[in-house]
Motif scaffolding. Structure first.
Motif, PDB file in Angstrom:
ATOM      1  N   THR A 209       0.830  -1.210   0.000  1.00  0.00           N
ATOM      2  CA  THR A 209       0.000   0.000   0.000  1.00  0.00           C
ATOM      3  C   THR A 209       0.860   1.253   0.000  1.00  0.00           C
ATOM      4  O   THR A 209       0.587   2.217  -0.738  1.00  0.00           O
ATOM      5  N   TYR A 210       1.903   1.250   0.811  1.00  0.00           N
ATOM      6  CA  TYR A 210       2.733   2.444   0.923  1.00  0.00           C
ATOM      7  C   TYR A 210       3.503   2.702  -0.363  1.00  0.00           C
ATOM      8  O   TYR A 210       3.617   3.847  -0.827  1.00  0.00           O
ATOM      9  N   ARG A 213       1.246   4.129  -2.982  1.00  0.00           N
ATOM     10  CA  ARG A 213       0.959   5.530  -2.714  1.00  0.00           C
ATOM     11  C   ARG A 213       2.108   6.423  -3.176  1.00  0.00           C
ATOM     12  O   ARG A 213       1.891   7.486  -3.765  1.00  0.00           O
ATOM     13  N   LYS A 216       2.041   6.685  -6.927  1.00  0.00           N
ATOM     14  CA  LYS A 216       0.995   7.623  -7.363  1.00  0.00           C
ATOM     15  C   LYS A 216       1.454   9.061  -7.186  1.00  0.00           C
ATOM     16  O   LYS A 216       1.248   9.912  -8.068  1.00  0.00           O
ATOM     17  N   ASP A 217       2.088   9.356  -6.038  1.00  0.00           N
ATOM     18  CA  ASP A 217       2.604  10.709  -5.797  1.00  0.00           C
ATOM     19  C   ASP A 217       3.692  11.066  -6.810  1.00  0.00           C
ATOM     20  O   ASP A 217       3.783  12.211  -7.275  1.00  0.00           O
TER      21      ASP A 217
END
Length: 691
Positions: A209-210, A213, A216-217
Motif C-alpha cells: 500500500t505504501y 501511494r 501515485k505521488d
C-alpha cells in the motif's frame, strides 16, 4: 534418595479438577512444576512402582520430598499459572530453553515522546515495538539506513538529542535528510510519531500500500512538472524495494505466521523459529534445551509457545502458528494464544504446499543447530576429559578409556545383515579407523550371534597382527627393508588395520549383546579389554555378569559421550545397510522385467519384504500385490528363473575363492563429513571413513 511413598498424599486428598502442582525437595526448593486437567489422575501417575516410571521421572520423584497443588477453574488458567511459576521458581526438572545466542531486534520506542529507532537486545520493554530477531546487528543497520531516507525517524541517543535541542543544531543525519530533526523543532511531536508509525507499518509487512501511494505521488509530481520531487520519490521507492529484497518472499499470499520446528534426541532438543510477516521472513531464532524430564514432541512445542509468547505483547502473536506436533490437549494452548492476541489464532501442522516446504526448511535449520551444539560440546577438552573419567569410574576401570570402539548390527528383516565399528579416541571420532562388516555366517534376525561373530572376527585380526609383530621382531631384516615398525604401521605411524586394541568395547544393546561380546573375547583369551552395552530404551549401561545396569546421572558427560558413540555406530551401520539394499534392488532381476516400473517394484518389495521372498513366491501370491496381473507375475518368475547366481570372487594370483572381508570406504579422513552412501575400497585402502 527419598521414597515417594513417604510423601504420597492420602486417597481422596487430591481433587479431581484442573490445577497446577509443585514438587519440592528436602530444602523446600521447587524442583518441578506441572499442570493437569485432573490433578488426581496426573499425580497418581507419579506415585506408582518406580520400575514403571521413565528414568528422568524416577529421578525427579526420588529427589522430591513433598508435593503441593493449587486448584484453578480452567485448563487455560492452569497453563498461565504454570508458566508464571516456572518463571518464578526456575525448577531444575522443567524444560528450559536456552537461546543459542543473544539475538538483536530492531526496536521502535513508541513509549517516548519522540520515538527512536535502535538495535536492542535482552529483555523486552513495555511500549516498545520489536521487529526480528535478526541474525546480525549489521543487517538491522543496513535496513534502517535504507528506510531512513523515506521515514526520517530519530535514531540518536537521549544525550545527543538533549544536546542538539540545547544548542539548536541538529546532528549530521538531520543535515543530510535522514532525520526529521525533531530536536530543533523541524517537525512537531505528532508529525514525528506519524513517521514512526509508518515505519512500523512498513516493517510489519504492510509494504504494498505504501509503495503504491508513493508511485501515485511520483506520477502526479511528474505530471505537474515537479521533477525534483518526482526524482526524490523515485529514489525513495527504490530504497524501499532494496530493503524489501533483504527479506526473501517465502509465502506468496502475504501470510503472517510463525513456524516452529524441532530436532531432538534422547537428551536434547533444538527449536528453530521463523517469523514470517507479509509473506517474508522477518526474523529467525533458535533454542536448545536439555530434556530433563520425559517429554513428547507436543510437550516441547507447548513449552516453546509459552516461552515465545509468554513475555510478548499481543501484537507479537500472529494469526497462524505452524508446528511439527500439537500439544495434547491442544485447546488450552490455542485458547491462551487467542486471548493474548485478542483474536483467533490458528495452531496447526502444515500438510501441503508452500507452508509445508517452508516447515521442512525450518526443520533443517533445527537439525543443523542441534548438530552444531553437540559439536561445540564435544570439542571442549575439559568436558571430554571429565566424560572419560566418569566412564572409568562408573565401569571401575583402571584408567580412562582413551580408545573406545562401538559395534552395532543392522539388517532388514534378517536380510543384508551388516555391522559397524566406530572408534573414538580421546573423546573424538577417529573416522579413519571406522570399519564395516558383512555378516553371512547365518541368516535371520539374530543380533546376538551377529555381535559374537563381529567381535570374534575383529579381535582375531588383532591377535594375528600381534603374532606377526612377534615373528618380525625375531627375524633379521635386510637393510633396504627398513625397521620392523614400518611393516606394521601406516605412513602416519599408526598401526595397520586391526593392530591397535581399545580400552573399552561398547555394544549397542543390553545384557544379551554384552554377554555375546564378552564371550567372544574370552574365547580368544583376551581379558584386558572392558566391555559394556548401552540400551536405547532407558539409556542404561550394562556390564558383563551383572543383573542390574549401571545408571549414570542424567547430566553426566560420560553418558553423553557413550550416547554419541552409540548413535554414531548406529548411523554408520544403517547407512551401509541401506547402500547394500539399494544396490541389490537396482541390480536385481526385476530390472529386466519389461513394463515393471519403480512404483510396482517398490510395491512388490514392500509386500514380500525382500527379493529373496519374492523369488520363492507363487504366481497367485504375486498377483495379490496391487497392480500386478497374472501375466506380469509369470514374467517376474521367468526373470528369476533366467537370472544366474553371482560367481564368487576369486584371487587371480592363487585361484582361491576370497572370503568376505571387512570393508571400509576408501580415502578416509578424520574431518567431519556429511551423510551419504559409502563405498568399499581396495584391500590396501580399507581404512574407514564416515560417509
Amino acid at each position: 534418595m527419598a521414597d515417594p511413598s513417604s510423601y504420597r498424599p492420602q486417597p481422596g486428598q487430591i481433587p479431581d479438577s484442573p490445577g497446577v502442582y509443585r514438587f519440592r525437595d528436602e530444602h523446600r526448593r521447587v524442583i518441578y512444576v506441572g499442570k493437569a486437567k485432573s490433578l488426581r489422575q496426573r499425580l497418581a501417575n507419579y506415585f506408582q512402582d518406580l520400575a514403571n516410571l521413565h528414568p528422568r521421572t524416577r529421578t525427579m520423584v526420588t529427589t522430591a520430598a513433598s508435593v503441593e497443588w493449587t486448584v484453578v477453574s480452567t485448563e487455560v488458567e492452569a497453563l498461565q499459572l504454570e508458566y508464571s511459576w516456572i518463571k518464578e521458581y526456575d525448577p531444575r526438572f522443567n524444560v528450559k530453553y536456552r537461546d543459542d545466542k543473544s539475538y538483536p531486534y530492531l526496536a521502535v520506542t513508541m513509549n517516548e515522546e519522540f520515538p527512536r529507532v535502535q538495535v536492542m537486545r535482552g529483555q523486552k520493554k513495555k511500549g516498545v515495538r520489536y521487529f526480528g530477531p535478526y541474525g546480525h546487528a549489521w543487517a538491522i543497520r543496513d535496513t534502517v539506513d535504507l528506510l531512513l531516507r523515506v521515514f526520517p525517524v530519530r535514531t540518536c541517543s537521549a544525550g545527543v538529542f538533549k544536546n542538539a535541542a540545547r544548542t539548536g543544531r541538529p546532528c549530521l543525519l538531520g543535515y543530510i535528510g535522514k532525520c526529521s530533526a525533531p530536536c530543533v523543532g523541524r517537525v512537531s511531536p505528532d508529525e514525528h510519531r506519524e513517521l514512526a508509525e509508518e515505519f512500523c507499518d512498513f516493517m510489519a509487512g504492510r509494504t504494498g500500500t505504501y509503495i503504491r501511494r508513493l508511485e501515485k505521488d511520483m506520477t502526479a509530481a511528474a505530471e505537474e512538472m515537479e521533477y525534483e520531487r518526482a526524482a526524490r520519490l523515485r529514489d525513495d521507492i527504490e530504497a524501499l524495494r532494496k530493503a524489501m529484497e533483504k527479506s526473501a518472499v517465502v509465502l506468496a499470499d502475504a501470510t503472517d505466521a510463525d513456524l516452529i520446528a524441532l530436532a531432538e534426541d534422547e537428551l536434547e532438543a533444538a527449536v528453530q523459529i521463523f517469523h514470517v510477516r507479509g509473506g517474508r521472513v522477518r526474523g529467525q531464532r533458535g533454542w536448545v534445551t536439555d530434556k530433563v524430564e520425559a517429554v513428547t514432541s507436543g510437550d516441547l512445542v507447548e513449552h516453546a509457545l509459552q516461552q515465545l509468547y509468554g513475555e510478548e505483547s499481543g501484537d507479537a502473536v500472529p494469526k497462524e502458528v505452524l508446528v511439527p506436533a500439537l500439544p495434547d490437549p491442544v485447546e488450552p494452548i490455542q485458547t491462551w494464544l487467542t486471548e493474548r492476541r485478542g483474536s483467533n489464532v490458528s495452531l496447526r501442522i502444515p500438510q501441503r504446499g508452500d507452508k509445508k516446504a517452508l516447515m521442512e526448511t525450518v526443520h533443517r535449520n533445527a537439525l543443523q543447530a542441534l548438530a552444531l551444539h553437540k559439536t561445540k560440546r564435544a570439542s571442549d577438552l575439559t568436558t571430554r576429559s571429565r566424560a572419560l573419567e566418569e566412564i572409568a569410574e562408573a565401569l571401575d576401570l583402571d584408567s580412562a578409556p582413551l580408545r573406545i570402539e562401538c559395534y552395532d548390527i543392522s539388517h532388514l528383516q534378517g536380510d543384508d545383515v551388516v555391522a559397524s565399528m566406530v572408534v573414538f579416541e580421546d573423546g573424538l571420532a577417529r573416522k579413519s579407523e571406522y570399519r564395516r562388516f558383512q555378516i553371512k555366517g547365518f541368516e535371520g534376525q539374530d543380533d546376538v550371534r551377529s555381535m559374537h561373530e563381529v567381535i570374534t572376527r575383529r579381535f582375531k585380526r588383532y591377535l594375528a597382527a600381534q603374532e606377526k609383530s612377534a615373528e618380525w621382531s625375531d627375524t633379521e631384516l635386510d637393510d633396504d627393508e627398513g625397521p620392523v615398525e614400518s611393516r606394521l604401521t601406516e605412513d602416519d605411524g599408526r598401526p595397520k588395520k586391526f593392530a591397535y586394541p581399545p580400552q573399552l568395547v561398547v555394544v549397542d544393546g543390553g545384557q544379551p549383546q554384552v554377554a555375546a561380546a564378552r564371550r567372544a573375547l574370552d574365547e580368544l583369551g583376551i581379558d584386558d579389554i572392558a566391555v559394556c552395552g548401552l540400551a536405547k530404551r532407558l539409556e542404561e549401561v550394562w556390564v558383563p555378569g551383572e543383573d542390574d545396569p549401571v545408571v549414570l546421572p542424567r547430566t553426566s558427560e560420560g553418558l553423553y559421550l557413550l550416547q554419541r558413540v552409540r548413535d554414531e555406530a548406529h548411523r554408520f551401520a544403517i547407512t551401509y545397510q541401506r547402500s547394500k539394499r539399494a544396490k541389490r534392488f537396482k541390480a536385481g532381476p526385476l530390472d529386466d522385467v519389461p513394463g515393471l516400473g519403480d512404483a510396482r517394484k517398490q510395491a512388490l518389495i514392500k509386500h514380500f519384504g525382500s527379493v529373496k521372498r519374492l523369488r520363492s513366491a507363487t504366481i497367485d501370491q504375486i498377483c495379490e500385490v496391487p497392480g500386478i496381473g497374472r501375466k506380469t507375475a509369470e514374467t517376474i518368475l521367468a526373470a528369476f528363473a533366467q537370472a544366474a547366481p553371482a560367481a564368487p570372487a576369486v584371487n587371480t594370483a592363487t585361484g582361491e575363492i576370497l572370503e568376505d572381508e571387512e570393508q571400509t570406504p576408501a580415502g578416509a579422513t578424520d574431518a567431519p563429513t556429511g551423510g551419504g552412501p559409502v563405498t568399499a575400497g581396495t584391500p590396501e585402502e580399507r581404512r574407514g571413513q564416515e560417509p
